[in-house]
Design an enzyme around this catalytic site. Sequence first.
Site, PDB file in Angstrom:
ATOM      1  N   GLU A 235       0.844  -1.208   0.000  1.00  0.00           N
ATOM      2  CA  GLU A 235       0.000   0.000   0.000  1.00  0.00           C
ATOM      3  C   GLU A 235       0.879   1.258   0.000  1.00  0.00           C
ATOM      4  O   GLU A 235       0.726   2.148   0.845  1.00  0.00           O
ATOM      5  CB  GLU A 235      -0.988  -0.024   1.177  1.00  0.00           C
ATOM      6  CG  GLU A 235      -1.927  -1.217   1.092  1.00  0.00           C
ATOM      7  CD  GLU A 235      -3.125  -1.184   2.031  1.00  0.00           C
ATOM      8  OE1 GLU A 235      -3.210  -0.270   2.869  1.00  0.00           O
ATOM      9  OE2 GLU A 235      -3.994  -2.072   1.895  1.00  0.00           O
ATOM     10  N   GLU A 369      -4.774  -8.908  -0.169  1.00  0.00           N
ATOM     11  CA  GLU A 369      -5.510  -8.609   1.068  1.00  0.00           C
ATOM     12  C   GLU A 369      -6.984  -8.565   0.712  1.00  0.00           C
ATOM     13  O   GLU A 369      -7.402  -7.703  -0.069  1.00  0.00           O
ATOM     14  CB  GLU A 369      -5.064  -7.286   1.695  1.00  0.00           C
ATOM     15  CG  GLU A 369      -3.697  -7.376   2.345  1.00  0.00           C
ATOM     16  CD  GLU A 369      -3.329  -6.146   3.178  1.00  0.00           C
ATOM     17  OE1 GLU A 369      -4.244  -5.497   3.738  1.00  0.00           O
ATOM     18  OE2 GLU A 369      -2.119  -5.847   3.256  1.00  0.00           O
TER      19      GLU A 369
HETATM   20  O1  AHR Z   1      -4.749  -6.217   7.140  1.00  0.00           O
HETATM   21  C1  AHR Z   1      -4.667  -5.055   7.866  1.00  0.00           C
HETATM   22  C2  AHR Z   1      -4.069  -3.896   7.088  1.00  0.00           C
HETATM   23  O2  AHR Z   1      -4.892  -3.543   6.037  1.00  0.00           O
HETATM   24  C3  AHR Z   1      -2.736  -4.136   6.442  1.00  0.00           C
HETATM   25  O3  AHR Z   1      -1.682  -3.967   7.309  1.00  0.00           O
HETATM   26  C4  AHR Z   1      -2.699  -3.093   5.386  1.00  0.00           C
HETATM   27  O4  AHR Z   1      -1.917  -3.448   4.279  1.00  0.00           O
HETATM   28  C5  AHR Z   1      -4.136  -2.924   5.022  1.00  0.00           C
HETATM   29  O5  AHR Z   1      -4.431  -1.613   4.915  1.00  0.00           O
END
Ligand code: AHR
Length: 565
Positions: A235, A369
Amino acid sequence: MDDSIGTGSRQEIVTAFERDYTASPVDQRSRAAFRTPAVGHLLIVALTLIGHSDFGSLLAADRIELVVDASKSGAKIDRNIFGQFAEHLGRGIYEGLWVGPDSTISNTRGIRNDVVGALRALKVPNVRWPGGCFADEYHWRKGIGAAGQRTATLNPNWGGVVEPNTFGTHEFMDFIEQIGSRAYLSVNVGSGTPQEAAEWLEYLTTAQPTTLAKERAANGHQTPYKIPYLGIGNESWDCGGNMTPEYYLSQLKVYSRFVRNFHPEQQSDNRMLKIAVGPGGGGTRWTEWTEAIMKAWQGHQWSWDIDGLSLHNYTVVRWPASYASVGFGEKEYSEILKSTLEMNQLIATHSAIMDKYDPQKQIALVVDEWGAWYGPLPGSNPGFLVQQNSLRDAILAALNLNIFARHSDRVRMANIAQMLNVLQAMIMTDKEKMVLTPTYHVFRMYVPFQDATFVPVTFNAGTYTHGSITLPRVDAIAARDGAGILWVAATNVDPAQPVEIAVRLPGISPRSAAGETLTAPAVDSVNTFDRPNTVVPKPVTARVLGDQLTLTLEPKSVTVISIRE
Ligand code: AHR
């Protein structure tokens, strides 16, 4: 709020997600939702869930016909789409998988035996580590060497707690080996340097007698480790450094060039795949990000390359995450499922951009994610992202896995967030106790789909309506595994009505079909440490008549069957 959470870190969590999720394609649901997979055949996934155009005629339907055309095949459903994510966050690592070698909890070199046993059954194809936002503040040298001499640092992203660094590189690789998985490392682009990341990879992978290799051996591992997947930042548009696409691209090129894998067996076929930071939504900001990376890749020179572009997408409805993970009703059930189905359009949006620059689909879209993100459980540290996991999450997981499978020509890796005790976890632990969540059971039921070949299913999904929300009632995918066995996964989203599915298999004479179904008394039913078997799969058998199977899908259920021909 727990005193250990500074307002700074809490704010950071909130702002990190006040980004474009609301502008993601919530209202842009396409009626031409599914592209046809590209591998060899024209696959017709007609009248798919989201693209179905004749909902009205099926409102009262209680029988749905599925046509599984086993004479056609699509892309391989890469086993990597069943990947997981283990970040240094809350009790995900510490207490979740790591209890330390001196713990009274049964462990092997500090790693919980019960957790390892449960995860082995999932055949976890890869584990992403150490983050997440954590990765861009992680300095690997703090996590090697004698256990008693590790530097304790802080975890400002997640609760501001002390990070003891007792779980580091060797412990992670040991864990990977114990569960029979493969490592997906995220290197620190935000606050690290290319040199730091390059040295980490040399430390891990070289077989030559360099000083770093000797240090690795002195720390207990003579032979080099295999690192199949490398994430370059996390990110980077937000918690990873709030970079512009142009700035990130300049970093990406440098890291891609200099962070090398030296493992002698990874120099040709098994070379390490590099995954660039990709979008976090569907709005302009994100489509521009994908355009920038893919355009640069199309014109890239020999000195840098990537193999994947990541996509992050949580089912949250609104930020900050506030939906309850337990104790909710049908309204929240239907809202969350509506939201989760947006994954399909999000993938379609970014795939279309990727297709422009990479029609051969060399670059994978890596959804590293995904999952449900609810409000923190009352009494828990809000920075630890603790939530319950209910039958709704099992259905949500199945719907997303089905979406990935339909896009398997482009989506070749995904990582649910997260593995243990955090967000949509597979497993929860409390001291010596462990419980398997409904999501765990779906992942276990879907194991046969790992590396199976997608088989097109044509069906009219019907509808399920609650208030102003109308959703496709049934979802289904099919695939043939390596042994030639045909598998069908079917989900009935309707929380009240069973539905009979008639599975037609033209050209096939089924002898029998059986498998498992997962349901529970309520949409918010959960497994607890005291009652771990509220949401567990039970056996199911289909009736066979000619080239057709019939099976009743219970309300709010996920079913997986194999067909004997
Ligand atoms: O999964 C939790 C968080 O969500 C992670 O650290 C991040 O990459 C995302 O924003």
